[in-house]
Design an enzyme around this catalytic site. Structure first.
Site, PDB file in Angstrom:
ATOM      1  N   LYS A 181      69.550 -81.662   6.721  1.00 52.42           N
ATOM      2  CA  LYS A 181      68.590 -81.108   7.209  1.00 52.42           C
ATOM      3  C   LYS A 181      67.403 -81.348   6.074  1.00 52.42           C
ATOM      4  CE  LYS A 181      70.315 -77.438  10.224  1.00 52.42           C
ATOM      5  NZ  LYS A 181      70.701 -76.410  10.021  1.00 52.42           N
ATOM      6  N   ASP A 241      75.691 -80.435   7.648  1.00 53.53           N
ATOM      7  CA  ASP A 241      74.844 -80.326   8.748  1.00 53.53           C
ATOM      8  C   ASP A 241      73.486 -79.293   7.802  1.00 53.53           C
ATOM      9  OD1 ASP A 241      73.038 -79.010  11.125  1.00 53.53           O
ATOM     10  OD2 ASP A 241      73.007 -77.567   9.432  1.00 53.53           O
TER      11      ASP A 241
END
Length: 436
Positions: free
Chosen positions: A209, A205
Site C-alpha cells: 500500500k 501488506d
C-alpha cells in the site's frame, strides 16, 4: 466498450470482496445507475467453486472456467480482478484485458505495487483506464484524494496506519497486557488475521500500500522493491508498557517522505505521541495522513478492509469507468513521471527507541554510552525498569534509551556493537519515533 445500455462486467474472484461487489451492485442498482448514467451489471464470473453459497443471487450470470478468458469475451466491457496475488492468473488477466483495450478495475494491492509501472504503460498505450481505489485502505477514498483531489499541490509526506490486523493486535496488546502470540491467535479466531498471517504481521501488506501511495504522492513510477520493511513479531508487551511511560503509543506505520536527494519509503513499528492524530486510531481501523505545501495536513480514517468498504471502493471506480472519467494511473503520463531515486535505509534520519535486556551490574551503562558516543548518537533520555529480582551475573533488567535525531546508519552500527557486549542478553529492540 458499448456506448449505450448497461456496462457489462466480467468479475474474476468471488471471495469476500467479489461477493460484496455483487451484493452492492444489486442492493444499490438504481442509485448506481443514476450516478453512473447507465446500469452496471455482472454478466460473467470466474471463481473456483460454483456450488459455494456466497449469499448473493448469481442466477443468470455466466460462469467462465478460466478467468483469463474474460479478457477476450465480447460480452464483457470491463474486467474486475478480485483474485489477488502479484503473479499468476491475476497478472495474466489484467495484462490481457489492457492489451485487448478493456478497462480494468482491481483491488489487488500486490499486483499494482509490484507490476504497476508496466501495467500503467499498457493502460496508457491502450487508452483505457486501470483503476485500483480498493487496493489501498478499503473504503477510504485515498487514491482519488491524492491523485485527483490534491493534484495541484506538492506533497512532502504521506503514510499512516495501513494494516488493520497489526493495528488490532497492538491495540489489544496495549489494553490487555497480553503478548503477541496470544493476541494473534485471538485475531485469527475473530477473522481479523489469516491462518497464515505473514503478509500482515511482517509488514508486506502495508508495504504494498505504501509503495502505491508514494508513487501517487510524488508522481513517480511505483517502486515496491525500495520499501524498507519491518513487521511487528518482535514487539513485546514490555515495549508497549515503556511506550506508555514515555508518553507514546506503538503503531505499525508506513511512511513516505520527500527529501532533496530522493524519496524515503519504509514500513516499521513506530512510537507516536499519545496526543497525536495517529495515536487515536485504534482496532482494525486504517488512517492515511498527507502533508502538502499548500493544503497542510489532512487525515482520512476508516475501515481498511472487509466486504462492504472494499466493495464500495470497487464500485466507485466502476462508476467512473461508466461515466468515461479516466486519469493516468500515477496521475501523469509515463514520460512526465519523476525520476526521483529511492533513498537507502542508512540515509534516513530520525529519533529512536532502543530497548536492551542487560545484566544488572556496575559499568553496564558506561559501556553502552561509550558505543553511542563513538557512533555519534546523542541520548535524550534513559529509563531503567527497576532492579533485577535475582542476584549474581545472570540477574537482568530492561533498559530503554531514547535518542535525539540521528542518522539510521549510526543507530544501526551502535545496535550491532551493543548487541555484541557480554552484558547484553538478547538482541536489542529498535523502534523509530514519529511525530504522528
Amino acid at each position: 466498450m458499448t456506448s449505450k445500455g448497461a456496462l457489462r462486467l466480467g468479475v474474476a474472484g468471488l471471495g469476500t470482496v467479489g461477493a460484496g461487489v455483487a451484493t452492492l451492485l444489486r442492493a444499490n442498482a438504481d442509485l448506481i445507475a443514476a450516478r453512473a448514467g447507465r446500469p452496471i451489471e455482472i454478466v460473467a464470473v470466474a471463481a473456483r467453486s460454483r456450488g459455494r453459497d456466497r449469499g448473493v443471487d448469481l442466477s443468470g450470470v455466466r460462469w467462465v472456467d478460466d478467468a483469463r478468458a474474460l479478457a477476450a469475451d465480447p460480452d464483457v466491457d470491463v474486467v474486475v480482478e478480485l483474485i489477488g496475488a502479484a503473479e499468476g492468473v491475476a497478472r495474466d488477466l489484467v495484462k490481457a484485458a489492457l492489451e485487448a483495450g478493456k478497462p480494468v478495475v482491481t483491488a489487488n494491492k500486490a499486483l499494482v505495487a509490484v507490476h504497476g509501472a508496466d501495467l500503467a504503460r499498457l493502460s496508457e498505450r491502450a487508452g483505457v483506464p486501470l483503476m485500483f481505489e480498493a487496493a489501498v485502505a478499503g473504503g477510504i477514498p485515498v487514491i482519488k484524494a491524492v491523485r485527483e483531489g490534491l493534484a495541484g499541490d506538492r506533497l512532502d509526506w504521506i503514510g499512516g496506519i495501513l494494516n488493520g490486523t497489526c493495528n488490532y493486535i497492538m491495540t489489544t496488546m496495549r489494553e490487555s497486557g497480553r503478548d503477541f502470540a496470544d493476541v494473534l491467535s485471538e485475531a485469527q479466531a475473530l477473522g481479523y488475521a489469516e491462518a497464515d498471517p505473514s503478509t500482515d504481521v511482517d509488514g508486506i501488506d502495508a508495504a504494498h500500500k505504501l509503495a502505491i501511495l508514494a508513487a501517487l504522492a510524488f508522481g513517480r513510477p511505483v517502486d515496491f522493491g525500495s520499501v524498507v520493511v519491518e513487521g511487528i513479531r518482535g514487539i513485546g508487551a514490555l515495549d508497549l508498557q515503556f511506550a506508555a511511560r514515555l508518553g507514546y503509543r506503538l503503531k505499525l506505520l508506513g511512511v513516505a517522505r520527500r527529501h532533496a536527494d530522493g524519496i524515503e519509503t519504509r514500513v516499521s513499528p513506530c512510537l507516536v505521541p499519545e496526543g497525536s492524530q495517529l495515536a487515536s486510531v485504534e482496532g482494525v481501523f486504517n488512517a492515511v495522513l498527507v502533508e502538502g505545501a499548500f493544503v497542510g495536513r489532512l487525515m482520512l480514517e476508516g475501515r481498511g478492509a472487509g466486504a462492504g468498504p472494499t466493495a464500495s471502493a470497487v464500485v466507485a471506480d466502476l462508476v467512473d469507468v461508466a461515466r468515461g472519467t479516466a486519469v493516468p494511473v500515477w496521475g501523469a503520463s509515463d514520460t512526465a513521471l519523476s525520476a526521483s531515486r529511492s533513498l537507502p535505509r542508512e540515509s534516513f534520519v530520525g529519533a529512536y527507541y532502543l530497548r536492551l535486556l542487560v545484566r544488572d551490574q556496575p559499568g553496564v551503562i558506561a559501556e553502552i554510552a561509550a558505543i553511542l558516543r563513538d557512533e555519534v548518537v546523542s541520548v535524550r533520555s534513559l529509563l531503567q525498569h527497576g532492579r533485577a529480582a535475582g542476584t549474581g551475573q545472570e540477574a537482568a533488567v530492561p533498559l530503554v534509551i531514547v535518542t535525539h535525531e540521528t542518522r539510521e546508519a549510526a543507530i544501526l552500527a551502535a545496535r550491532t556493537r551493543i548487541s555484541a557486549l557480554d552484558v547484553v542478553l538478547e538482541e536489542p529492540t529498535m523502534l523509530r519515533i514519529e511525530a504522528g
